[in-house]
Design a protein around this motif. Structure first.
Motif, PDB file in Angstrom:
ATOM      1  N   TRP A  34      -6.242   6.975  11.174  1.00  0.00           N
ATOM      2  CA  TRP A  34      -6.663   7.637  12.412  1.00  0.00           C
ATOM      3  C   TRP A  34      -5.742   7.285  13.566  1.00  0.00           C
ATOM      4  CZ3 TRP A  34      -9.083  11.604  11.282  1.00  0.00           C
ATOM      5  CH2 TRP A  34     -10.114  11.638  10.348  1.00  0.00           C
ATOM      6  N   GLU A  35      -5.135   6.109  13.520  1.00  0.00           N
ATOM      7  CA  GLU A  35      -4.182   5.742  14.566  1.00  0.00           C
ATOM      8  C   GLU A  35      -2.843   6.465  14.384  1.00  0.00           C
ATOM      9  OE1 GLU A  35      -3.743   1.544  14.420  1.00  0.00           O
ATOM     10  OE2 GLU A  35      -5.825   1.127  15.003  1.00  0.00           O
ATOM     11  N   ASN A  36      -2.413   6.542  13.114  1.00  0.00           N
ATOM     12  CA  ASN A  36      -1.134   7.186  12.800  1.00  0.00           C
ATOM     13  C   ASN A  36      -1.218   7.738  11.372  1.00  0.00           C
ATOM     14  OD1 ASN A  36       1.527   7.801  12.000  1.00  0.00           O
ATOM     15  ND2 ASN A  36       2.372   6.302  13.433  1.00  0.00           N
ATOM     16  N   PRO A  37      -1.455   9.040  11.209  1.00  0.00           N
ATOM     17  CA  PRO A  37      -1.630   9.614   9.872  1.00  0.00           C
ATOM     18  C   PRO A  37      -0.473   9.324   8.916  1.00  0.00           C
ATOM     19  CG  PRO A  37      -2.304  11.189  11.537  1.00  0.00           C
ATOM     20  CD  PRO A  37      -1.669  10.040  12.273  1.00  0.00           C
ATOM     21  N   ILE A  38       0.755   9.307   9.414  1.00  0.00           N
ATOM     22  CA  ILE A  38       1.902   9.040   8.550  1.00  0.00           C
ATOM     23  C   ILE A  38       1.827   7.616   7.994  1.00  0.00           C
ATOM     24  CG2 ILE A  38       4.406   8.900   8.408  1.00  0.00           C
ATOM     25  CD1 ILE A  38       3.324  11.711   8.739  1.00  0.00           C
ATOM     26  N   SER A  39       1.524   6.664   8.870  1.00  0.00           N
ATOM     27  CA  SER A  39       1.388   5.270   8.422  1.00  0.00           C
ATOM     28  C   SER A  39       0.225   5.127   7.451  1.00  0.00           C
ATOM     29  CB  SER A  39       1.192   4.348   9.626  1.00  0.00           C
ATOM     30  OG  SER A  39       2.331   4.368  10.470  1.00  0.00           O
ATOM     31  N   GLY A  40      -0.849   5.852   7.740  1.00  0.00           N
ATOM     32  CA  GLY A  40      -2.011   5.802   6.854  1.00  0.00           C
ATOM     33  C   GLY A  40      -1.681   6.311   5.460  1.00  0.00           C
ATOM     34  N   LEU A  41      -0.903   7.392   5.378  1.00  0.00           N
ATOM     35  CA  LEU A  41      -0.501   7.939   4.087  1.00  0.00           C
ATOM     36  C   LEU A  41       0.422   6.978   3.345  1.00  0.00           C
ATOM     37  CD1 LEU A  41       0.068  11.704   4.989  1.00  0.00           C
ATOM     38  CD2 LEU A  41      -1.783  10.735   3.608  1.00  0.00           C
ATOM     39  N   LYS A  42       1.321   6.332   4.080  1.00  0.00           N
ATOM     40  CA  LYS A  42       2.204   5.342   3.449  1.00  0.00           C
ATOM     41  C   LYS A  42       1.392   4.208   2.833  1.00  0.00           C
ATOM     42  CE  LYS A  42       6.291   6.014   6.392  1.00  0.00           C
ATOM     43  NZ  LYS A  42       7.185   5.362   7.388  1.00  0.00           N
ATOM     44  N   LEU A  43       0.384   3.777   3.565  1.00  0.00           N
ATOM     45  CA  LEU A  43      -0.462   2.691   3.078  1.00  0.00           C
ATOM     46  C   LEU A  43      -1.312   3.159   1.893  1.00  0.00           C
ATOM     47  CD1 LEU A  43      -1.226  -0.232   3.614  1.00  0.00           C
ATOM     48  CD2 LEU A  43      -2.901   0.557   5.288  1.00  0.00           C
ATOM     49  N   LEU A  44      -1.793   4.386   1.983  1.00  0.00           N
ATOM     50  CA  LEU A  44      -2.651   4.928   0.934  1.00  0.00           C
ATOM     51  C   LEU A  44      -1.905   5.069  -0.387  1.00  0.00           C
ATOM     52  CD1 LEU A  44      -5.501   6.093   0.356  1.00  0.00           C
ATOM     53  CD2 LEU A  44      -4.583   8.342   0.943  1.00  0.00           C
ATOM     54  N   PHE A  45      -0.643   5.442  -0.323  1.00  0.00           N
ATOM     55  CA  PHE A  45       0.127   5.687  -1.545  1.00  0.00           C
ATOM     56  C   PHE A  45       1.086   4.546  -1.896  1.00  0.00           C
ATOM     57  CE2 PHE A  45      -1.075   9.989  -0.242  1.00  0.00           C
ATOM     58  CZ  PHE A  45      -1.604  10.468  -1.441  1.00  0.00           C
ATOM     59  N   SER A  46       0.934   3.413  -1.232  1.00  0.00           N
ATOM     60  CA  SER A  46       1.798   2.276  -1.541  1.00  0.00           C
ATOM     61  C   SER A  46       1.363   1.627  -2.847  1.00  0.00           C
ATOM     62  CB  SER A  46       1.750   1.248  -0.417  1.00  0.00           C
ATOM     63  OG  SER A  46       0.467   0.645  -0.354  1.00  0.00           O
ATOM     64  N   ASN A  47       2.244   0.844  -3.413  1.00  0.00           N
ATOM     65  CA  ASN A  47       1.963   0.136  -4.667  1.00  0.00           C
ATOM     66  C   ASN A  47       2.017  -1.370  -4.478  1.00  0.00           C
ATOM     67  OD1 ASN A  47       1.662   2.443  -6.409  1.00  0.00           O
ATOM     68  ND2 ASN A  47       3.869   2.749  -6.222  1.00  0.00           N
ATOM     69  N   GLY A  48       1.516  -1.820  -3.341  1.00  0.00           N
ATOM     70  CA  GLY A  48       1.531  -3.240  -3.059  1.00  0.00           C
ATOM     71  C   GLY A  48       2.852  -3.733  -2.508  1.00  0.00           C
ATOM     72  N   ASN A  49       3.729  -2.796  -2.168  1.00  0.00           N
ATOM     73  CA  ASN A  49       5.040  -3.171  -1.635  1.00  0.00           C
ATOM     74  C   ASN A  49       4.978  -3.375  -0.126  1.00  0.00           C
ATOM     75  OD1 ASN A  49       4.541  -0.257  -1.809  1.00  0.00           O
ATOM     76  ND2 ASN A  49       6.469  -0.054  -0.718  1.00  0.00           N
ATOM     77  N   ASN A  50       5.975  -4.030   0.423  1.00  0.00           N
ATOM     78  CA  ASN A  50       6.040  -4.243   1.866  1.00  0.00           C
ATOM     79  C   ASN A  50       6.382  -2.929   2.572  1.00  0.00           C
ATOM     80  OD1 ASN A  50       5.566  -7.025   1.653  1.00  0.00           O
ATOM     81  ND2 ASN A  50       7.739  -7.402   1.216  1.00  0.00           N
ATOM     82  N   ILE A  51       5.648  -2.637   3.631  1.00  0.00           N
ATOM     83  CA  ILE A  51       5.875  -1.415   4.401  1.00  0.00           C
ATOM     84  C   ILE A  51       6.229  -1.814   5.827  1.00  0.00           C
ATOM     85  CG2 ILE A  51       4.899   0.787   5.167  1.00  0.00           C
ATOM     86  CD1 ILE A  51       2.908   0.610   2.886  1.00  0.00           C
ATOM     87  N   LYS A  52       7.375  -1.376   6.265  1.00  0.00           N
ATOM     88  CA  LYS A  52       7.858  -1.754   7.593  1.00  0.00           C
ATOM     89  C   LYS A  52       6.863  -1.331   8.671  1.00  0.00           C
ATOM     90  CE  LYS A  52      11.858  -1.329  10.665  1.00  0.00           C
ATOM     91  NZ  LYS A  52      13.200  -0.718  10.849  1.00  0.00           N
TER      92      LYS A  52
END
Length: 444
Positions: free
Chosen positions: A79-97
């Motif tokens: 809700w704060e940033n949809p792009i960041s939310g999608l990155k987090l949703l589809f991550s595989n436990g990796n570090n996200i900048k």
């Protein structure tokens, strides 16, 4: 749970039931219609009760961490940033900048199986305003859908047993309760039902091949991501079911007796190599490491879970070898199906588990006596019955020797219960038919 649950949850509860009433004619027959709404309603209620149990009795636990310290965080980021939310949703436990502030707050972020549950919950959180109990309702809905289609597979072969099979698949208390909340078991239980349904539609009925192949792929993927060992139990059972069905379709008795051993050996080998290939890339569940994984898991659960409640059990020393693991197979099956015994009860939850297990034991004894030795073994020639037996016993063995805690076992064993109870119902039906045929021949 908070005030939000009291506002949002009743809305979704009513909406789900309303849609269920509208769609019921499309998913039921005249004989099964009466079970549809009660079975769904029981799971919706159980989803809420399970949340209350974890909040006020356990003061936390997996379901709390999956939501409050998992999916809710992802939803807030979205809700704060949809792009960041999608990155987090589809991550595989990796570090996200730029998202360390979020990932560091998720305990299961690098646990792929647990994070899968968090991601699924996060999707529902987006439409439930991150309301725990409302999100849990959608988990319960998925579990119900899988068991409903599984029920329909069973009554396809045993249409005279719609009532008893409904109780076996849809109304077992422990399966309803532990298979309805925001837990791994809820998703894998629903996916298991859909997997069996898809296999039945594609390979046995040749119905909707493309659509049902997608169901097989999605349900298999979910189980693979969350509880890969469940595939180790169900794949051999399905393969044997398939080959036994081919054998039973041969009408010529002489030809069947000649072909049956060959097809059965092929089926067993296919089941073995399929199971190996599924876990080939997973160091925990490869054939070489399976016994060591079971030992580590059992001792970890026994040490960390339920020690103060006195709910641990011991099947004997595990030496970490596959042969040593097989020696514990009878005890593993026994503990999964029939324990805790009444004298092992240490708390209220164990009491409920013991009552259910004791009833299953009584039902097993009744079926064995009622069917009789010869008719019991004859019933195993039925592909569906044998399929249920193989899966039930293999999975009972697997969870029994790798849990060592009755509280955890109550959750882990729920996939086998609908299959085991349905098997008993099918054996009764089959033996009754066999008895009627024998009586008719005797009077000729």
């Amino acid at each position: 749970m908070d005030l939000k649950d009291l506002i949002v949850t009743p809305i979704y509860f009513s909406l789900i039931l309303f849609v269920a009433f509208v769609l019921r004619p499309y998913f039921t027959t005249e004989t099964t219609r009466k079970y549809f709404i009660p079975a769904l309603s029981a799971r919706l209620v159980a989803a809420i009760l399970l949340g209350l149990l974890y909040q006020y009795y356990y003061n936390g636990g997996d379901t709390y961490n999956f939501h409050t310290r998992g999916s809710e965080i992802i939803a807030d980021v979205f809700w704060e940033n949809p792009i960041s939310g999608l990155k987090l949703l589809f991550s595989n436990g990796n570090n996200i900048k730029g998202l360390y502030y979020a990932t560091s707050e998720i305990p299961f972020y690098r646990d792929s199986s647990s994070f899968m549950i968090i991601r699924i919950a996060a999707v529902f959180d987006l439409i439930t305003f991150s309301t725990y109990s409302a999100t849990a309702l959608f988990f319960a809905l998925f579990s119900f859908s899988g068991l409903w289609v599984l029920y329909n597979v069973f009554i396809y072969y045993f249409p005279r047993q719609t009532n008893l099979l409904a109780y076996s698949v849809l109304f077992v208390p422990s399966v309803i309760f532990w298979g309805s909340g925001i837990l791994k078991d809820t998703i894998t239980l629903g996916a298991l039902g859909w997997l069996v349904f898809g296999i039945h539609q594609v390979f046995f009925l040749r119905n909707g091949v493309f659509r049902n192949s997608l169901i097989i792929l999605i349900s298999s993927w979910l189980i693979f991501q969350i509880k890969i060992y469940l595939l180790l139990a169900i794949i051999p059972a399905i393969m044997i079911w398939f080959f036994l069905r081919q054998i039973s379709s041969i009408r010529n008795i002489v030809l069947r007796s000649l072909v049956a051993p060959v097809l059965l050996i092929i089926g067993i080998l296919a089941a073995y190599y399929s199971a190996i290939n599924v876990t080939r890339d997973d160091p925990r569940y490869s054939v070489d490491a399976l016994a060591k994984t079971a030992r580590t898991t059992a001792y970890d659960i026994a040490f960390w879970t339920g020690r103060s409640a006195g709910s641990t059990y011991d099947l004997g020393e595990m030496d970490g070898t596959f042969v040593g693991l097989l020696r514990l197979a009878p005890k593993g099956v026994l503990v999964s199906l029939f324990r805790p015994f009444p004298w092992e009860i240490r708390n209220a939850l164990m009491a409920f588990l013991s009552i259910e297990s004791f009833l299953i034991l009584l039902l097993t004894i009744y079926v064995l006596i009622r069917a009789g030795g010869i008719r019991f073994f004859r019933s195993l020639s039925n592909p569906v019955i044998f399929f249920c037996m193989v899966f039930s016993l293999v999975f009972a063995f697997a969870v029994g020797v790798s849990t060592y805690n009755f509280g955890s076992l109550a959750r882990y064993k729920i996939p086998l219960i609908p299959f085991y109870l349905s098997m008993l119902v099918m054996i009764l039906d089959y033996s009754k038919s066999d008895r009627n045929i024998g009586d008719a021949q005797a009077t000729e």
